[in-house]
Design a protein around this motif. Sequence first.
Motif, PDB file in Angstrom:
ATOM      1  N   VAL A   1      -3.770  18.569  20.010  1.00  0.00           N
ATOM      2  CA  VAL A   1      -3.471  17.892  21.275  1.00  0.00           C
ATOM      3  C   VAL A   1      -4.774  17.442  21.937  1.00  0.00           C
ATOM      4  CG1 VAL A   1      -2.453  18.152  23.575  1.00  0.00           C
ATOM      5  CG2 VAL A   1      -1.308  19.136  21.584  1.00  0.00           C
ATOM      6  N   ALA A   2      -5.776  18.301  21.943  1.00  0.00           N
ATOM      7  CA  ALA A   2      -7.070  17.941  22.519  1.00  0.00           C
ATOM      8  C   ALA A   2      -7.704  16.798  21.730  1.00  0.00           C
ATOM      9  CB  ALA A   2      -8.001  19.147  22.540  1.00  0.00           C
ATOM     10  N   TYR A   3      -7.575  16.846  20.425  1.00  0.00           N
ATOM     11  CA  TYR A   3      -8.119  15.794  19.566  1.00  0.00           C
ATOM     12  C   TYR A   3      -7.493  14.442  19.905  1.00  0.00           C
ATOM     13  CZ  TYR A   3      -9.011  13.270  15.176  1.00  0.00           C
ATOM     14  OH  TYR A   3      -9.365  12.344  14.239  1.00  0.00           O
ATOM     15  N   VAL A   4      -6.162  14.406  19.988  1.00  0.00           N
ATOM     16  CA  VAL A   4      -5.464  13.154  20.298  1.00  0.00           C
ATOM     17  C   VAL A   4      -5.781  12.705  21.720  1.00  0.00           C
ATOM     18  CG1 VAL A   4      -3.188  12.095  20.637  1.00  0.00           C
ATOM     19  CG2 VAL A   4      -3.639  13.491  18.600  1.00  0.00           C
ATOM     20  N   ASP A   5      -5.755  13.627  22.683  1.00  0.00           N
ATOM     21  CA  ASP A   5      -6.077  13.259  24.067  1.00  0.00           C
ATOM     22  C   ASP A   5      -7.493  12.705  24.174  1.00  0.00           C
ATOM     23  OD1 ASP A   5      -3.572  13.921  24.958  1.00  0.00           O
ATOM     24  OD2 ASP A   5      -4.185  15.766  25.969  1.00  0.00           O
ATOM     25  N   GLY A   6      -8.425  13.271  23.418  1.00  0.00           N
ATOM     26  CA  GLY A   6      -9.797  12.771  23.412  1.00  0.00           C
ATOM     27  C   GLY A   6      -9.876  11.352  22.867  1.00  0.00           C
ATOM     28  N   LEU A   7      -9.121  11.084  21.817  1.00  0.00           N
ATOM     29  CA  LEU A   7      -9.087   9.719  21.273  1.00  0.00           C
ATOM     30  C   LEU A   7      -8.510   8.742  22.289  1.00  0.00           C
ATOM     31  CD1 LEU A   7      -7.883  10.156  17.580  1.00  0.00           C
ATOM     32  CD2 LEU A   7     -10.063   9.232  18.365  1.00  0.00           C
ATOM     33  N   VAL A   8      -7.421   9.134  22.914  1.00  0.00           N
ATOM     34  CA  VAL A   8      -6.781   8.265  23.905  1.00  0.00           C
ATOM     35  C   VAL A   8      -7.764   7.946  25.032  1.00  0.00           C
ATOM     36  CG1 VAL A   8      -4.953   8.132  25.649  1.00  0.00           C
ATOM     37  CG2 VAL A   8      -4.439   8.986  23.354  1.00  0.00           C
ATOM     38  N   ALA A   9      -8.452   8.961  25.540  1.00  0.00           N
ATOM     39  CA  ALA A   9      -9.403   8.756  26.635  1.00  0.00           C
ATOM     40  C   ALA A   9     -10.601   7.924  26.185  1.00  0.00           C
ATOM     41  CB  ALA A   9      -9.863  10.100  27.186  1.00  0.00           C
ATOM     42  N   SER A  10     -11.108   8.200  25.000  1.00  0.00           N
ATOM     43  CA  SER A  10     -12.305   7.512  24.508  1.00  0.00           C
ATOM     44  C   SER A  10     -12.047   6.064  24.134  1.00  0.00           C
ATOM     45  CB  SER A  10     -12.866   8.233  23.286  1.00  0.00           C
ATOM     46  OG  SER A  10     -13.257   9.534  23.623  1.00  0.00           O
ATOM     47  N   LEU A  11     -10.882   5.799  23.588  1.00  0.00           N
ATOM     48  CA  LEU A  11     -10.587   4.458  23.094  1.00  0.00           C
ATOM     49  C   LEU A  11      -9.779   3.625  24.064  1.00  0.00           C
ATOM     50  CD1 LEU A  11      -9.705   5.371  19.394  1.00  0.00           C
ATOM     51  CD2 LEU A  11     -11.859   4.476  20.297  1.00  0.00           C
ATOM     52  N   ALA A  12      -9.439   4.191  25.199  1.00  0.00           N
ATOM     53  CA  ALA A  12      -8.616   3.482  26.184  1.00  0.00           C
ATOM     54  C   ALA A  12      -7.391   2.884  25.508  1.00  0.00           C
ATOM     55  CB  ALA A  12      -9.422   2.423  26.922  1.00  0.00           C
TER      56      ALA A  12
END
Length: 105
Positions: A46-57
């Motif tokens: 979940v943290a991995y996916v949330d990090g991608l979402v935040a980083s890649l907008a």
Amino acid sequence: MTVSKIRRRVAILPNLSIRQLGDAGRIPIADAATLTEALGGNSGNVAYVDGLVASLAASHMITWSTPPEIVRANADILVVACANQLGDHVDLSGWAARLAAFGLP
């Protein structure tokens, strides 16, 4: 030299089924085994996916069942969020046709 900033619409395929559980209203009644499986066996996903979402907008979250025409209409680039699935312990050949159908880099 001027660097142009081209905004790309990013779709993320999180590869977790927890969203489907949530959409179906099943999270409050799911047992631990079901929740663990929906998180890919690791809640750190979940943290991995949330990090991608935040980083890649990311502008669009998709699933493997999202129709390709919807994906192409809403995204220029597709990011498949997978870490634990990479390696010779997993056969990803089943993903090839689906990724080809999306038709995005």
